[in-house]
Design an enzyme around this catalytic site. Structure first.
Site, short mmCIF file in Angstrom:
data_model
loop_
_atom_site.label_atom_id
_atom_site.label_comp_id
_atom_site.label_asym_id
_atom_site.label_seq_id
_atom_site.Cartn_x
_atom_site.Cartn_y
_atom_site.Cartn_z
N ASP A 99 0.84 -1.16 0.03
CA ASP A 99 -0.15 -0.09 0.08
C ASP A 99 0.91 1.32 0.15
O ASP A 99 1.83 1.15 0.81
CB ASP A 99 -1.00 -0.05 1.11
CG ASP A 99 -1.69 1.25 1.33
OD1 ASP A 99 -1.56 2.09 0.62
OD2 ASP A 99 -2.82 0.82 2.05
N TYR A 134 -7.52 15.31 -7.11
CA TYR A 134 -6.97 14.39 -8.22
C TYR A 134 -5.93 15.65 -9.00
O TYR A 134 -4.48 15.40 -9.14
CB TYR A 134 -7.72 13.79 -9.17
CG TYR A 134 -7.34 12.96 -10.10
CD1 TYR A 134 -6.97 11.56 -9.94
CD2 TYR A 134 -6.82 13.33 -11.28
CE1 TYR A 134 -6.48 10.74 -10.90
CE2 TYR A 134 -6.26 12.60 -12.27
CZ TYR A 134 -6.20 11.42 -11.96
OH TYR A 134 -5.71 10.25 -12.93
P1 NDP Z 1 -7.04 1.26 -11.98
O1 NDP Z 1 -7.83 1.40 -10.98
O2 NDP Z 1 -7.20 0.19 -13.37
O3 NDP Z 1 -5.43 0.76 -11.53
C1 NDP Z 1 -4.93 1.32 -10.27
C2 NDP Z 1 -4.35 0.34 -9.39
O4 NDP Z 1 -3.75 0.94 -8.20
C3 NDP Z 1 -5.53 -0.47 -8.77
O5 NDP Z 1 -4.99 -1.94 -8.65
C4 NDP Z 1 -5.66 -0.30 -7.35
O6 NDP Z 1 -6.27 -0.92 -6.38
C5 NDP Z 1 -4.07 0.54 -7.12
N1 NDP Z 1 -4.09 1.05 -5.83
C6 NDP Z 1 -4.99 2.10 -5.39
N2 NDP Z 1 -4.41 2.47 -4.22
C7 NDP Z 1 -3.29 1.77 -4.07
C8 NDP Z 1 -2.37 2.05 -2.84
N3 NDP Z 1 -2.54 2.72 -1.79
N4 NDP Z 1 -1.37 1.29 -2.97
C9 NDP Z 1 -1.13 0.58 -4.01
N5 NDP Z 1 -1.72 0.32 -5.09
C10 NDP Z 1 -3.12 0.91 -5.00
O7 NDP Z 1 -6.46 2.71 -12.51
P2 NDP Z 1 -5.72 3.18 -14.06
O8 NDP Z 1 -4.91 1.96 -14.37
O9 NDP Z 1 -6.78 3.90 -14.85
O10 NDP Z 1 -4.73 3.99 -13.20
C11 NDP Z 1 -3.32 4.05 -13.28
C12 NDP Z 1 -2.67 5.43 -13.40
O11 NDP Z 1 -2.93 6.04 -14.30
C13 NDP Z 1 -3.29 6.43 -12.00
O12 NDP Z 1 -2.26 7.04 -11.33
C14 NDP Z 1 -4.11 7.17 -12.47
O13 NDP Z 1 -4.34 8.36 -11.97
C15 NDP Z 1 -3.41 7.45 -14.00
N6 NDP Z 1 -4.18 7.93 -15.04
C16 NDP Z 1 -5.22 7.15 -15.39
C17 NDP Z 1 -6.07 7.72 -16.42
C18 NDP Z 1 -7.38 6.75 -17.15
O14 NDP Z 1 -7.95 7.46 -17.71
N7 NDP Z 1 -7.51 5.47 -16.76
C19 NDP Z 1 -5.80 9.00 -17.13
C20 NDP Z 1 -4.57 9.72 -16.54
C21 NDP Z 1 -3.78 9.05 -15.43
P3 NDP Z 1 -7.72 -0.74 -5.91
O15 NDP Z 1 -8.22 -1.24 -7.16
O16 NDP Z 1 -7.91 -1.84 -4.74
O17 NDP Z 1 -8.03 0.68 -5.73
#
Ligand code: NDP
Length: 249
Positions: free
Chosen positions: A62, A154
């Site tokens: 985490d 965000y």
């Molecule tokens: P997802 O929700 O598909 O994946 C994010 C992952 O991060 C999930 O497995 C989530 O777990 C995990 N996570 C959340 N909180 C924590 C934590 N405290 N410690 C470790 N892992 C954690 O999101 P995306 O793939 O879409 O996003 C990935 C990145 O890309 C992020 O930083 C997002 O802000 C960025 N991004 C995404 C965009 C989009 O349109 N999708 C656009 C621009 C940027 P859980 O499912 O349990 O929350």
């Protein structure tokens, strides 16, 4: 094989952009740790990828917990000897209009999307400085430099990530370490799964390319920044956004 011999960590690697990056980098010969929440699908996905593609492990982490982040780096080094690439990707969406955002919601988004990026960056840089080499890629967003209604926490976090990246790049360059960020546009991942159809169409219209991005399109940018092909690239903010920002500047 563009990442042969490289050991990599992907935070938030169990889903979306992170998981696509894990797969893409395994294809290119990297050994990859999926770091994600203990309750995630990370363990099962790592086991399946390890059997199908190449060395892949899961470490529960985490990013809001400094001890877990430090243990992630230590455990990876103990297993594989080095950490050459870190994709600092874990993040959550959310917020709402500023007047309605609670302290708890605001602080949670900042603690994962900004402070979490710092905790992982600090641990990664300590190890990469010992090695005298490495590539750190932080996941920002188009909202790292552009505003959007309803995203106060965000966009504050992502703006911080873009500028933190520049500062870290300057500090790290003399020590052989590169630090860059990626700025995805809206990517079709589980983060967007709850959007109503009309909101989804409105988002598509913001991208001159005429669609949302695919997670592997961000993965390809991370692959480039992690590889030796990007040996003269540091401090960059690489947009992967279908022209979203070009249409706004
Ligand atoms: P997802 O929700 O598909 O994946 C994010 C992952 O991060 C999930 O497995 C989530 O777990 C995990 N996570 C959340 N909180 C924590 C934590 N405290 N410690 C470790 N892992 C954690 O999101 P995306 O793939 O879409 O996003 C990935 C990145 O890309 C992020 O930083 C997002 O802000 C960025 N991004 C995404 C965009 C989009 O349109 N999708 C656009 C621009 C940027 P859980 O499912 O349990 O929350």
């Amino acid at each position: 094989m563009r990442l042969q011999g490289k050991n990599m960590i992907v935070t938030g690697g169990a889903s979306g952009i992170g998981l696509a990056t894990v797969k893409r980098c395994l294809q290119e010969g990297a050994k990859v740790v999926i770091a994600d929440m203990a309750h995630s699908e990370g363990a099962a996905r790592a086991a399946a990828l390890n059997a199908a593609m190449g060395p892949c492990r899961f470490i529960a982490c985490d990013v809001t917990a400094t001890a877990q982040v430090d243990a992630l780096l230590a455990d990876t080094v103990a297993q594989w000897g080095s950490v050459d690439i870190v994709f600092n990707n874990a993040g959550i969406g959310g917020s709402g209009p500023a007047q309605d955002v609670t302290d708890a919601d605001y602080l949670r988004i900042i603690d994962i999307n900004l402070n979490g990026v710092f905790r992982v960056a600090r641990a990664a840089l300590r190890q990469m400085y010992r090695q005298g080499a490495g590539s750190l890629i932080n996941c920002a967003s188009i909202l790292g430099t552009l505003g959007q209604s309803g995203t106060v926490a965000y966009s504050a976090a992502k703006g911080g990530v873009v500028n933190m990246t520049r500062t870290l790049a300057i500090e790290a360059a003399p020590r052989g370490v590169r630090v860059n960020s990626v700025g995805p546009g809206y990517i079709d991942t589980p983060l967007l799964k709850n959007l109503p159809p009309e909101q989804r169409q409105a988002l598509i219209a913001l991208h001159p390319i005429g669609r949302l991005g695919r997670d592997e399109e961000v993965a390809n940018a991370v692959l480039f920044l992690g590889s030796d092909e990007a040996s003269f690239v540091t401090g960059a903010y690489l947009l992967v956004d279908g022209g979203y920002a070009a249409g706004k500047s």
